[in-house]
Motif scaffolding. Structure first.
Motif, PDB file in Angstrom:
ATOM      1  N   CYS A   1      -1.739  -2.137   7.678  1.00 25.28           N
ATOM      2  CA  CYS A   1      -0.335  -2.549   7.563  1.00 25.28           C
ATOM      3  C   CYS A   1       0.257  -2.960   8.915  1.00 25.28           C
ATOM      4  CB  CYS A   1       0.498  -1.397   6.981  1.00 25.28           C
ATOM      5  SG  CYS A   1      -0.094  -0.802   5.376  1.00 25.28           S
TER       6      CYS A   1
ATOM      7  N   ASN B   1      -5.555   4.577   7.107  1.00 26.16           N
ATOM      8  CA  ASN B   1      -5.515   3.333   6.340  1.00 26.16           C
ATOM      9  C   ASN B   1      -4.209   2.581   6.582  1.00 26.16           C
ATOM     10  OD1 ASN B   1      -8.023   3.290   5.090  1.00 26.16           O
ATOM     11  ND2 ASN B   1      -7.366   4.625   3.432  1.00 26.16           N
ATOM     12  N   VAL B   2      -3.123   3.316   6.690  1.00 22.43           N
ATOM     13  CA  VAL B   2      -1.836   2.675   6.935  1.00 22.43           C
ATOM     14  C   VAL B   2      -1.884   1.900   8.249  1.00 22.43           C
ATOM     15  CG1 VAL B   2       0.600   3.103   7.447  1.00 22.43           C
ATOM     16  CG2 VAL B   2      -0.485   4.285   5.539  1.00 22.43           C
TER      17      VAL B   2
ATOM     18  N   LEU C   1       0.850  -1.188   0.000  1.00 23.22           N
ATOM     19  CA  LEU C   1       0.000   0.000   0.000  1.00 23.22           C
ATOM     20  C   LEU C   1       0.889   1.242   0.000  1.00 23.22           C
ATOM     21  CD1 LEU C   1      -2.779   1.471   0.403  1.00 23.22           C
ATOM     22  CD2 LEU C   1      -2.391   1.222   2.864  1.00 23.22           C
ATOM     23  N   VAL C   2       0.702   2.115  -0.980  1.00 24.44           N
ATOM     24  CA  VAL C   2       1.412   3.391  -1.038  1.00 24.44           C
ATOM     25  C   VAL C   2       0.400   4.491  -0.733  1.00 24.44           C
ATOM     26  CG1 VAL C   2       2.803   4.954  -2.445  1.00 24.44           C
ATOM     27  CG2 VAL C   2       3.003   2.469  -2.761  1.00 24.44           C
ATOM     28  N   SER C   3       0.572   5.183   0.393  1.00 25.70           N
ATOM     29  CA  SER C   3      -0.468   6.115   0.825  1.00 25.70           C
ATOM     30  C   SER C   3       0.080   7.139   1.802  1.00 25.70           C
ATOM     31  CB  SER C   3      -1.613   5.346   1.481  1.00 25.70           C
ATOM     32  OG  SER C   3      -2.609   6.213   1.981  1.00 25.70           O
ATOM     33  N   HIS C   4      -0.591   8.337   1.834  1.00 24.73           N
ATOM     34  CA  HIS C   4      -0.351   9.325   2.880  1.00 24.73           C
ATOM     35  C   HIS C   4      -1.467   9.296   3.921  1.00 24.73           C
ATOM     36  CE1 HIS C   4       2.210  11.068  -0.350  1.00 24.73           C
ATOM     37  NE2 HIS C   4       2.957  11.413   0.675  1.00 24.73           N
ATOM     38  N   ASP C   5      -2.452   8.410   3.734  1.00 26.73           N
ATOM     39  CA  ASP C   5      -3.573   8.297   4.667  1.00 26.73           C
ATOM     40  C   ASP C   5      -3.142   7.434   5.845  1.00 26.73           C
ATOM     41  OD1 ASP C   5      -5.902   7.575   6.052  1.00 26.73           O
ATOM     42  OD2 ASP C   5      -7.134   7.758   4.242  1.00 26.73           O
TER      43      ASP C   5
ATOM     44  N   ASP D   1      -6.522   8.766  13.278  1.00 26.44           N
ATOM     45  CA  ASP D   1      -7.627   9.348  12.513  1.00 26.44           C
ATOM     46  C   ASP D   1      -8.861   9.653  13.357  1.00 26.44           C
ATOM     47  OD1 ASP D   1      -8.084   6.707  12.975  1.00 26.44           O
ATOM     48  OD2 ASP D   1      -8.766   6.208  10.957  1.00 26.44           O
TER      49      ASP D   1
ATOM     50  N   THR E   1       4.249  -0.692  12.340  1.00 27.52           N
ATOM     51  CA  THR E   1       3.410   0.423  11.886  1.00 27.52           C
ATOM     52  C   THR E   1       3.291   1.535  12.922  1.00 27.52           C
ATOM     53  OG1 THR E   1       2.134  -1.024  10.435  1.00 27.52           O
ATOM     54  CG2 THR E   1       1.098   1.033  11.117  1.00 27.52           C
TER      55      THR E   1
END
Length: 230
Positions: free
Chosen positions: A25, A20-21, A13-17, A202, A42
Motif C-alpha cells: 500500500c 503486507n500493508v 486491502l483490509v488487514s492487520h498484517d 516485519d 503508509t
C-alpha cells in the motif's frame, strides 16, 4: 495481489498484517471502532499505529499489580521505580539511542553485606533479555540496611521501535542468594514515529546494528583465497 498493484489497478486491502500493508500500500486508512483515526502515507500511518498500540500496552501493564511476579527471599524489596531521560525528567518514551536512566528505591529488612543490584531490559513480546548490568564493588556500600536508592544508566542503547520492560533483582555477594526479583518493574516505548529507515515492521529485530554489504561475482574463495570449483 502484488501483480494487480504493479499493473496499476486499484486494490483495497483490509488487514492487520503490517508487513503486507507496508509492502502493498502507498496510502493507509486507520480505522478504530468504525471511526477514522488517520489517513496518509503508509510508513507514517503505520508508525503512528504502532506507537498507539505500544503506548496502550504500557498503560495497561502499569495498572497491573506487579507483585504477582515477585520472587526472592524478601530480605530486600524494591519499591518505587522511575525511568528518566537525559534531562532527569520522568518518562516512558525513549528515542532510539537515547540514554535510559533507571532509578529504584529499595528497603532492606536486615543488614545485607555487599549486595548486587541487577538492572535488565527485556523485550516481553520476544521473551528475551536484551541487556543487563550488575552493580560492582564501589558502586554501593559494603553493607546496606533500611531504605536506599540505586541508579543505573544504559548509555545509547540502539533499540528498534517497540515496547520494552525493565526487570530488577537484588542478589547476595555470591550471586546465588536471591533477595528480590521484580520481573516487571516498569515498561517503556521506543516510538516508530520519526525512526530511521533501518526500522522494518516485519523483520522482528530488536537492535539497530549497522552492517555493510558487498557483492562479488564468481565463487566462494577457499582458505588460500582461491576460487573453489563446484
Amino acid at each position: 495481489m502484488r501483480s494487480l498493484v504493479q499493473q496499476g489497478k486499484t486494490v483495497v486491502l483490509v488487514s492487520h498484517d503490517l508487513g503486507n500493508v507496508r509492502g502493498l500500500c502507498r496510502q493507509v486508512l486507520w480505522l478504530e471502532k468504525g471511526e477514522i483515526r488517520a489517513l496518509g502515507p503508509t510508513d507514517e500511518i503505520v508508525a503512528q499505529y504502532l506507537d498507539d498500540v505500544n503506548s496502550k500496552a504500557v498503560t495497561d501493564q502499569t495498572a497491573r499489580d506487579r507483585t504477582e511476579t515477585r520472587g526472592g527471599s524478601g530480605d530486600a524489596r524494591y519499591g518505587a521505580v522511575q525511568l528518566l531521560d537525559a534531562a532527569g525528567r520522568e518518562t516512558d518514551v525513549f528515542q532510539p539511542g537515547e540514554p535510559i536512566r533507571i532509578r529504584a528505591a529499595y528497603h532492606a529488612r536486615r543488614p545485607l553485606e555487599r549486595p548486587i543490584f541487577r538492572f535488565a531490559i527485556r523485550a516481553p513480546l520476544h521473551g528475551v533479555t536484551i541487556c543487563a548490568a550488575d552493580s560492582r564493588p564501589g558502586d554501593v556500600p559494603d553493607s546496606v540496611e533500611a531504605d536506599g536508592v540505586v541508579e543505573a544508566t544504559f548509555e545509547a542503547p540502539p533499540f528498534q521501535p517497540g515496547k520494552y520492560s525493565v526487570a530488577l533483582s537484588i542478589w547476595g555477594p555470591d550471586g546465588l542468594a536471591l533477595y528480590d526479583d521484580m520481573g516487571l518493574a516498569r515498561d517503556f516505548v521506543v516510538p516508530a514515529t520519526g525512526s530511521s529507515d533501518s526500522f522494518v515492521v516485519d523483520r522482528d529485530d530488536l537492535l539497530y546494528v549497522p552492517a555493510q554489504f558487498s557483492h562479488h561475482a564468481g565463487q566462494l574463495p577457499d582458505a588460500n583465497g582461491q576460487a573453489t570449483s563446484s
